[in-house]
Design a protein around this motif. Structure first.
Motif, PDB file in Angstrom:
ATOM      1  N   SER A  15      70.575  19.810  75.094  1.00 28.29           N
ATOM      2  CA  SER A  15      69.199  19.733  74.181  1.00 28.29           C
ATOM      3  C   SER A  15      70.375  20.415  73.425  1.00 28.29           C
ATOM      4  O   SER A  15      70.404  21.098  72.071  1.00 28.29           O
ATOM      5  CB  SER A  15      68.388  20.730  74.489  1.00 28.29           C
ATOM      6  OG  SER A  15      67.243  19.605  74.923  1.00 28.29           O
ATOM      7  N   SER A  54      65.504  26.389  75.395  1.00 25.27           N
ATOM      8  CA  SER A  54      64.377  27.283  74.992  1.00 25.27           C
ATOM      9  C   SER A  54      65.620  28.475  74.513  1.00 25.27           C
ATOM     10  O   SER A  54      66.305  28.930  74.702  1.00 25.27           O
ATOM     11  CB  SER A  54      63.148  27.818  75.606  1.00 25.27           C
ATOM     12  OG  SER A  54      63.482  28.831  76.720  1.00 25.27           O
ATOM     13  N   LEU A  85      59.897  20.110  70.670  1.00 27.79           N
ATOM     14  CA  LEU A  85      60.919  21.943  71.030  1.00 27.79           C
ATOM     15  C   LEU A  85      59.571  21.548  72.790  1.00 27.79           C
ATOM     16  O   LEU A  85      58.762  21.802  72.327  1.00 27.79           O
ATOM     17  CB  LEU A  85      60.435  22.677  70.930  1.00 27.79           C
ATOM     18  CG  LEU A  85      61.729  23.551  71.722  1.00 27.79           C
ATOM     19  CD1 LEU A  85      62.194  25.154  71.433  1.00 27.79           C
ATOM     20  CD2 LEU A  85      60.723  24.309  73.140  1.00 27.79           C
ATOM     21  N   THR A 101      55.872  22.407  69.046  1.00 24.26           N
ATOM     22  CA  THR A 101      56.104  22.656  70.370  1.00 24.26           C
ATOM     23  C   THR A 101      54.629  21.486  71.363  1.00 24.26           C
ATOM     24  O   THR A 101      53.689  21.222  70.678  1.00 24.26           O
ATOM     25  CB  THR A 101      56.039  23.903  71.042  1.00 24.26           C
ATOM     26  OG1 THR A 101      54.810  24.504  70.287  1.00 24.26           O
ATOM     27  CG2 THR A 101      57.207  24.715  70.133  1.00 24.26           C
TER      28      THR A 101
END
Length: 341
Positions: free
Chosen positions: A155, A177, A269, A308
């Motif tokens: 990612s 994150s 995400l 998200t």
């Protein structure tokens, strides 16, 4: 394992930084019904192995997958109970082409000296793959829409590629994150050992910088309590993969404020609610999808159209949670309603 940030940075500085060669080596088709073919992408450090699979109807959209530091292509193309755990097949069934690639030093790709492996080099290799797909690879027409998808470390490389080149139409980030739980990250790192000392890899002649997780540590590291099929866990252990700590210093820069704000394509995400690495202390930012959005929106601009999704009871490896189909459905919905193809 005790490795200082300064040591990691020094190792990363010794990397070999080269641009990805855009061409592909001749591909050999595999058997139907998946309509898959093996491809090889040339890079200065070696060859990246990949598999391109087409859906059963025409499409001009392809999703490019790379796995994180502890996995290879099987993370996205899981062979056990594929109706549940095979993310690649789920996207093909939804009408999208997929390309699953192994990072250098990983899976079927070349194994250069471990110190040469960096997230920056992987991001450049990913850029070469994106460009090759846009121009057309052997026997396949060019794709108009290219979406990258990463897990954990990859990612980070997807963020790096999207911000450096602005050549993708969407970015799926999982196990990622801006609120890493550093003590937990270090705890997971402490479960690594040289691949040469692992019974799965001892005979492969890898240098001492190649690492894998110690046997029996993956359930705590990557899964939510009770949310993993024992057969999934056993196959995960038998297909675990090598990586180098030199991939981490520049890869982790993608989790610092600033870089992700340069992404100008839609972003989805995804985290598990029990991801001990990416959900902050006490899993605070992953209580639900809205909480994750509130926490992460500040790091993206409106151009990212940030969405998200939190998969309940899942750990870091959302592809392999028992309830992973809910996450697959969320990705398909995002592809159809936000990416727009």
């Amino acid at each position: 394992m005790r490795t200082s940030v300064r040591t990691l940075a020094a190792s990363a500085a010794a990397m070999l930084l080269c641009l990805m060669c855009p061409g592909t080596v001749d591909a050999e088709p595999t058997a139907p019904p998946d309509q898959c073919r093996e491809l090889s992408f040339a890079a200065p450090q070696g060859i990246l192995a990949a598999s391109l699979c087409l859906p059963d109807r025409p499409t001009d959209t392809v999703m490019v997958f790379m796995a994180g530091s502890n996995y290879n292509h099987t993370y996205w193309d899981f062979p056990y109970a594929p109706e549940t755990y095979n993310f690649r097949r789920a996207m093909n069934a939804a009408g999208y082409a997929t390309l699953v690639a192994d990072r250098l030093g990983n899976g079927a790709s070349s194994k250069p000296p471990s110190v040469s492996l960096t997230a920056t080099a992987t991001a450049e290799a990913l850029h070469g793959i994106v460009q090759a797909l846009r121009h057309g690879v052997t026997g396949v027409a060019p794709f108009a829409t290219v979406v990258t998808a990463g897990h954990s470390l990859s990612s980070g490389t997807s963020v790096m590629e999207a911000t450096a080149y602005h050549d993708v139409d969407g970015v799926l980030l999982t196990g990622y994150s801006h609120a890493l739980d550093i003590p937990e990250v270090l705890g997971v790192i402490s479960t690594y050992h040289p691949a040469a000392d692992d019974p799965v890899f001892a005979s492969r002649g890898l240098d001492s910088g190649y690492l894998v997780t110690r046997p029996g540590t993956r359930e705590r590291d990557f899964y939510g309590d009770g949310n993993v099929d024992p057969q999934v866990l056993a196959l995960d252990e038998s297909t675990k993969e090598t990586f180098s700590l030199t991939e981490y210093p520049d890869g982790l820069t993608s989790t610092l404020p600033g870089m992700s704000s340069l992404i100008n394509a839609p972003v989805l995400l995804v985290n598990g609610s029990l991801d001990r690495l990416s959900c902050g202390p006490g899993y605070t930012i992953c209580r639900d999808s809205a909480t994750l959005l509130d926490a992460e929106a500040q790091y993206f601009t409106p151009a990212a159209q940030l969405r998200t999704f939190v998969l309940p009871r899942s750990g870091h490896s959302v592809n392999l949670a028992r309830n992973t189909v809910a996450y697959q459905d969320a990705v398909v919905d995002w592809m159809r309603t936000v990416v727009g193809r």
